[in-house]
Design a protein around this motif. Structure first.
Motif, mmCIF file in Angstrom:
data_model
loop_
_atom_site.group_PDB
_atom_site.id
_atom_site.type_symbol
_atom_site.label_atom_id
_atom_site.label_comp_id
_atom_site.label_asym_id
_atom_site.label_seq_id
_atom_site.Cartn_x
_atom_site.Cartn_y
_atom_site.Cartn_z
ATOM 1 N N GLU A 1 0.868 -1.385 0.393
ATOM 2 C CA GLU A 1 -0.105 -0.407 0.109
ATOM 3 C C GLU A 1 0.803 1.544 0.229
ATOM 4 O O GLU A 1 0.667 2.540 -0.529
ATOM 5 C CB GLU A 1 -1.197 0.288 0.656
ATOM 6 N N ARG A 2 1.768 1.549 0.807
ATOM 7 C CA ARG A 2 3.414 1.883 0.483
ATOM 8 C C ARG A 2 3.548 2.646 -0.810
ATOM 9 O O ARG A 2 3.436 3.493 -1.039
ATOM 10 C CB ARG A 2 4.839 2.663 1.528
ATOM 11 N N VAL A 3 3.655 1.939 -1.400
ATOM 12 C CA VAL A 3 4.401 1.867 -2.619
ATOM 13 C C VAL A 3 3.551 2.469 -3.757
ATOM 14 O O VAL A 3 3.809 3.264 -4.582
ATOM 15 C CB VAL A 3 4.589 0.891 -3.281
ATOM 16 N N GLY A 4 1.663 1.884 -3.410
ATOM 17 C CA GLY A 4 0.774 2.547 -4.068
ATOM 18 C C GLY A 4 0.254 4.170 -4.169
ATOM 19 O O GLY A 4 0.592 4.600 -4.308
ATOM 20 N N VAL A 5 0.792 4.794 -2.616
ATOM 21 C CA VAL A 5 1.143 5.448 -2.117
ATOM 22 C C VAL A 5 1.909 6.395 -2.722
ATOM 23 O O VAL A 5 1.944 7.780 -3.093
ATOM 24 C CB VAL A 5 1.495 5.909 -0.982
ATOM 25 N N ILE A 6 3.309 5.668 -3.065
ATOM 26 C CA ILE A 6 4.445 7.149 -4.175
ATOM 27 C C ILE A 6 3.853 7.342 -5.260
ATOM 28 O O ILE A 6 4.054 8.105 -5.933
ATOM 29 C CB ILE A 6 6.018 5.408 -3.941
#
Length: 146
Positions: free
Chosen positions: A95-100
């Motif tokens: 999910e953090r990669v998606g945020v980036i």
């Protein structure tokens, strides 16, 4: 409501966020990025609404309401370092990669690359524990979209 969320985020060992709080916190990061160049453009607001609408399966009014909550949260949130590190501990890596990727979408929404926005995306990626390769791939995916 935001005071409780902020309190959760700045604890030494934050607990995982429930879905609603995670949505608010991650959307607040998008807002922080859009505001980082001191010009919160309509194109960035529209892009944030589209991102969160698609990401969370929201209709137009629900996306606008979530963004409005995130705008308030962002204005009350601590500095980016503390805020982002707390999110890192509360949100899974993918999910953090998606945020980036979403941050890159907002950064590029106004058609201009701003060094403040670039620097903030890189800082946030680092603080979220997203490695350079995954961050670069996220930016490339955004660059390749029509």
């Amino acid at each position: 409501m935001f005071a409780d969320l902020l309190k959760k985020l700045v604890q030494p060992e934050p607990e995982p966020l429930d879905d609603a709080d995670a949505r608010r916190a991650l959307t607040a990061l998008l807002v922080r990025l859009a505001r980082s160049d001191s010009h919160y453009a309509a194109s960035e607001i529209i892009r944030i609404d589209r991102i969160i609408s698609a990401r969370y399966h929201l209709d137009k009014s629900a996306a606008a309401a979530l963004r409005a909550e995130a705008e308030q949260l962002e204005s009350e949130a601590p500095d980016t370092v503390r805020f982002t590190r707390a999110i890192k501990d509360a949100v899974p890596y993918d999910e953090r990669v998606g945020v980036i990727e979403a941050l890159w979408e907002v950064a590029l929404a106004d058609g201009a690359r701003d060094q403040n926005e670039d620097a903030l995306v890189r800082l946030v990626a680092n603080l979220l524990g997203v490695n350079d390769r995954d961050s670069a791939l996220a930016r490339r995916r955004v660059d390749q979209r029509p």
